[in-house]
Design an enzyme around this catalytic site. Structure first.
Site, mmCIF file in Angstrom:
data_model
loop_
_atom_site.group_PDB
_atom_site.id
_atom_site.type_symbol
_atom_site.label_atom_id
_atom_site.label_comp_id
_atom_site.label_asym_id
_atom_site.label_seq_id
_atom_site.Cartn_x
_atom_site.Cartn_y
_atom_site.Cartn_z
ATOM 1 N N THR A 181 30.334 41.657 36.919
ATOM 2 C CA THR A 181 30.119 40.526 37.811
ATOM 3 C C THR A 181 30.765 39.300 37.187
ATOM 4 O O THR A 181 31.195 39.333 36.036
ATOM 5 C CB THR A 181 28.615 40.283 38.017
ATOM 6 O OG1 THR A 181 28.033 39.896 36.751
ATOM 7 C CG2 THR A 181 27.915 41.529 38.526
ATOM 8 N N GLU A 327 28.237 45.043 42.837
ATOM 9 C CA GLU A 327 27.162 46.042 42.754
ATOM 10 C C GLU A 327 27.209 47.079 43.871
ATOM 11 O O GLU A 327 26.524 48.107 43.789
ATOM 12 C CB GLU A 327 25.800 45.333 42.785
ATOM 13 C CG GLU A 327 25.492 44.518 41.557
ATOM 14 C CD GLU A 327 25.971 43.071 41.630
ATOM 15 O OE1 GLU A 327 25.393 42.217 40.950
ATOM 16 O OE2 GLU A 327 26.943 42.803 42.377
ATOM 17 N N LYS A 438 31.823 29.495 45.449
ATOM 18 C CA LYS A 438 32.843 30.527 45.664
ATOM 19 C C LYS A 438 34.129 29.845 46.119
ATOM 20 O O LYS A 438 34.219 29.335 47.230
ATOM 21 C CB LYS A 438 32.376 31.546 46.695
ATOM 22 C CG LYS A 438 33.005 32.908 46.494
ATOM 23 C CD LYS A 438 32.258 33.975 47.248
ATOM 24 C CE LYS A 438 32.402 35.322 46.566
ATOM 25 N NZ LYS A 438 31.681 36.382 47.273
ATOM 26 N N TRP A 443 33.966 33.517 42.044
ATOM 27 C CA TRP A 443 32.716 32.819 41.722
ATOM 28 C C TRP A 443 32.909 31.831 40.573
ATOM 29 O O TRP A 443 33.640 32.094 39.629
ATOM 30 C CB TRP A 443 31.638 33.825 41.309
ATOM 31 C CG TRP A 443 31.066 34.636 42.426
ATOM 32 C CD1 TRP A 443 31.189 35.973 42.601
ATOM 33 C CD2 TRP A 443 30.261 34.178 43.505
ATOM 34 N NE1 TRP A 443 30.506 36.370 43.724
ATOM 35 C CE2 TRP A 443 29.926 35.294 44.302
ATOM 36 C CE3 TRP A 443 29.779 32.919 43.893
ATOM 37 C CZ2 TRP A 443 29.146 35.193 45.449
ATOM 38 C CZ3 TRP A 443 28.996 32.820 45.028
ATOM 39 C CH2 TRP A 443 28.686 33.939 45.790
#
Length: 547
Positions: A181, A327, A438, A443
């Protein structure tokens, strides 16, 4: 029924068996075009497999790849995985300390890196304790001077190895890959992917109510291949036997538009910024024809409705919005149209096409309100979006605390996204974690920017929120309380942040105030800040705001 293992070697073998002459095309950094076939790629993947054996990499070993989208990266999508190892898709856009963390967290033993990205690795090599070998993705004549050691070039690594390989028996639940992530609430978290998950994700991507990738398609993945498996499109296109086109470094609007035209691309995927910029180019260059496009998948952030209309009406290139996460491998929903929506007037259809969409086959979704119950499907009642399915992770790499906090007792992933659901089952994500920004599909952590700003001697308090931006959808806006007697400027604070973060993380606007509003628990009240500094930024705003 037969207990056939769902592994990635079966995906590439199908392509070679049925479509050995189907093309894989790469526009190389120098502007030339490299063409070969699935049959050619397979022979080189076999050579890569032998080379990994020769390096002494044990089963389960991870290799890191720091690369753009090209044919050698494609080979690495299969070589490690099909030999029982794992590819770690490294995000070179992360700040250096995050980049180092991801490689050490993955325990990568080999790093494959593009010549043009070698500086990122060199700058951090002294901290990469797990890495034992560097391979530059080029030929011997292109190998740049480097301090990396030991180092070789990719073509020399493959040279002389057999072009056939007997793939080992691999458990479908074994890890084939790893992505991290983006570290929006701390250090990036590793998400391991299994063979079974990507096999099923690839089948789903070919479903008529998903991306619908078939053997007659020409697929152009603009989304980086280090971004959650390139949204799964390289694997799905290979499974289908579709022609694939890789842009390498050429992701500017002109290059993408001309590749779509010249290679007769029918499917592509990218963040909204790519299609926004390409629309401007197409308006100025009507000779470039993209009418062969059947669908453009957009993800990362929601495209404006005006953009969807423009591509429909002017280019006959339908935009499909998608939602997903690292994810979820990543595809979770798509704004494909149900029969009931197709029967609506066009104006009403756009309302649905502007949503995150309908759950793709295989994904279960629900929206849970503050009372712990599923919200009504009224398109108004908000709650947290929760998902589960065969390609949704069941846990982060070595993160027991996060794993306890991120999943429900009945196995749903708590996404942290706030959403509503319509009567027809469409999901509309109406808010995200309020601290996340974003920008162009990437991100940015507001918390980490705040911490670094408050490390400056001239800053007493700082809060960072998202401001709407015409080009990048969202950009950071910093609200700063100077220390008593200090008078910092935006330029001074930017120079301070630039020592830690990449340029695209840096705030576009710095607002200096006497006090930052706080909630009843003493936290910065970001809702009030967003309401107070409700602006739409343009490119020229940035430099003016830093003086």
């Amino acid at each position: 029924m037969m207990s056939t293992q769902l592994t990635l070697d079966r995906i590439i073998e199908r392509a070679v068996d049925l479509f050995p002459e189907r093309e894989l095309v790469t526009k190389l950094p120098d502007g030339s075009v490299h063409r070969y076939t699935y049959g050619d790629a397979y022979e080189r993947i076999c050579q890569l497999a032998h080379a990994l054996d020769e390096l002494g990499l044990e089963e389960g070993t991870r290799v890191g790849v720091v690369a753009t989208n090209h044919y050698r990266h494609f080979e690495l999508y299969f070589g490690p995985a099909c030999t029982g190892r794992s590819i770690h898709m490294c995000n070179m856009r992360l700040p250096d300390h995050h980049f180092v963390h991801t490689i050490e967290d993955a325990d990568d033993e080999v790093i494959f890196v593009d010549p043009g990205l070698i500086g990122k690795v060199e700058a951090n090599a002294d901290q990469l304790e797990s890495v034992e070998q560097y391979v530059v993705l080029c030929g011997p004549d292109e190998l740049p001077e480097t301090d990396l050691e030991p180092v070789t070039d990719y073509e020399s690594l493959l040279e002389g190895h057999p072009t056939e390989y007997e793939w080992p028996d691999i458990d479908e639940d074994a890890e084939y890959g790893l992505c991290h992530t983006s570290g929006t609430t701390g250090l990036p978290k590793g998400v391991p992917y299994t063979h079974r998950a990507m096999y099923l994700h690839s089948i789903m991507c070919g479903h008529v109510d998903a991306n619908g990738i078939g053997e007659s398609d020409v697929s152009l993945p603009v989304v980086p291949m280090f971004h959650a498996n390139g949204w799964g499109t390289p694997y799905a296109a290979t499974f289908a036997g579709a022609k694939q086109v890789f842009p390498s470094v050429h992701t500017d609007p002109e290059s993408i538009a001309r590749l779509i035209d010249e290679e007769e691309v029918t499917f592509s995927a990218a963040v909204p910024t790519i299609w926004l910029e390409m629309a401007e180019f197409l308006d100025e260059n009507p000779d470039v024809d993209i009418s062969n496009i059947d669908r453009l998948t957009v993800g990362g952030s929601a495209p404006p409705e005006s953009l969807i209309r423009k591509y429909d009406e002017e280019y006959d290139a339908p935009i499909i919005q998608g939602w997903g996460m690292t994810e979820t491998s990543p595809l979770g929903t798509l704004s494909t149209l149900r029969k009931e929506v197709e029967e609506l007037p066009p104006e009403e259809q756009y309302e649905y096409r502007s949503m995150a969409g309908f759950p793709v086959p295989g994904i279960e979704v629900r929206i849970i309100g503050d009372d712990g119950e599923e919200v009504p499907r009224d398109g108004e009642t908000m709650g947290e979006l929760q998902v589960r399915g065969p390609w949704v992770t069941d846990g982060y790499l070595d993160r027991p605390e996060e794993n306890e906090q991120s999943f429900t007792e009945d196995g749903y992933l708590e996404t942290g996204d706030v959403a509503v659901r319509t009567e027809l089952g469409y999901i509309d994500v109406v808010d995200r974690d309020k601290d996340m920004i974003k920008s162009g599909g990437e991100w940015i952590s507001s918390v980490q920017l705040e911490n670094e700003l408050m490390a400056h001697e001239g800053v007493a308090e700082a809060s960072v929120v998202a401001a709407e931006h015409e080009r990048w959808q969202e950009r950071p806006l910093a609200v700063v309380v100077p220390t008593e007697g200090a008078d910092p400027t935006g330029t001074e604070l930017e120079d301070h942040l630039a020592e830690t973060f990449p340029s695209w993380w840096l705030p576009d606007i710095y607002e200096f105030v006497e006090e930052i509003p706080k909630t009843s628990t003493g936290k910065f009240d970001k809702k009030r800040l967003r309401d107070r500094f409700d602006v739409v930024l343009e490119e020229e705003d940035t430099e003016e705001a830093k003086s």
